[in-house]
Design a protein around this motif. Sequence first.
Motif, PDB file in Angstrom:
ATOM      1  N   LYS A 204     -13.161   9.747   1.146  1.00  0.00           N
ATOM      2  CA  LYS A 204     -11.767   9.792   0.720  1.00  0.00           C
ATOM      3  C   LYS A 204     -11.419   8.464   0.050  1.00  0.00           C
ATOM      4  CE  LYS A 204     -10.298  12.802   4.484  1.00  0.00           C
ATOM      5  NZ  LYS A 204      -9.489  12.908   5.705  1.00  0.00           N
TER       6      LYS A 204
ATOM      7  N   ASP B 161     -13.833  10.083   5.966  1.00  0.00           N
ATOM      8  CA  ASP B 161     -13.197   8.773   6.052  1.00  0.00           C
ATOM      9  C   ASP B 161     -14.240   7.673   6.213  1.00  0.00           C
ATOM     10  OD1 ASP B 161     -10.190   9.463   6.325  1.00  0.00           O
ATOM     11  OD2 ASP B 161     -11.172  10.785   7.776  1.00  0.00           O
TER      12      ASP B 161
ATOM     13  N   SER C 208     -14.246  14.159  -1.253  1.00  0.00           N
ATOM     14  CA  SER C 208     -13.168  13.448  -0.544  1.00  0.00           C
ATOM     15  C   SER C 208     -12.900  14.009   0.849  1.00  0.00           C
ATOM     16  CB  SER C 208     -11.882  13.469  -1.374  1.00  0.00           C
ATOM     17  OG  SER C 208     -12.091  12.870  -2.622  1.00  0.00           O
ATOM     18  N   SER C 209     -13.969  14.320   1.592  1.00  0.00           N
ATOM     19  CA  SER C 209     -13.798  14.917   2.918  1.00  0.00           C
ATOM     20  C   SER C 209     -14.067  13.961   4.073  1.00  0.00           C
ATOM     21  CB  SER C 209     -14.704  16.135   3.069  1.00  0.00           C
ATOM     22  OG  SER C 209     -16.064  15.769   2.944  1.00  0.00           O
TER      23      SER C 209
END
Length: 186
Positions: free
Chosen positions: A121, A93, A90-91
């Motif tokens: 993310k 975008d 989840s790092s």
Amino acid sequence: MLLSPAAERSQDGLLSVLWELLEDQSHRELFGLELGSGTGQHVVHFAQEMPFVTWHIRAYIGATKAKTVLEPVYLDASQPWEKWAGLPRSSCDIIMAINLLQYSPFSTAEGVFKGSGQILKQNGLLMTYGPYAINGTITPICNEQLDQTLRQMNPDWGLPDIDVLRQLAFSNGMRMERMPCEALLF
């Protein structure tokens, strides 16, 4: 500094799609990853127009003085996401794969979707770009010829089918949002 005429032709159209998708988030700092960056022209072009997104890549950094472009990292997208240059879950975008899927074996496409499903993310965006087959059909004739040429160069290469990519996305917690200008948004 390398220059790709194909990147020059596609960068404004892709930028337009990105702006449409990300404009409402321009007040935030976003992190983007481009897989198979090639010359780096796309990312630097995006960085110059969208300073709220930080990207990873090396080419053009010195020449353009882009401040939101970081040094590149080695990443084999066919490998498990944990090996993706240490990027945590989840790092990101945004993850982009421009003209990558047709020039690589299917294991790379599988890896792109599996890795993106972990590294993006919540509500993140995977954007792929290039020509595709639709229900096993490739059109126009220039894309048929490209597919044949790629398969002659390497039998594991060729235009991926949108329905197969849609299934890969779904099995990794994503869904296809839309398909503007040869781009697939998941």
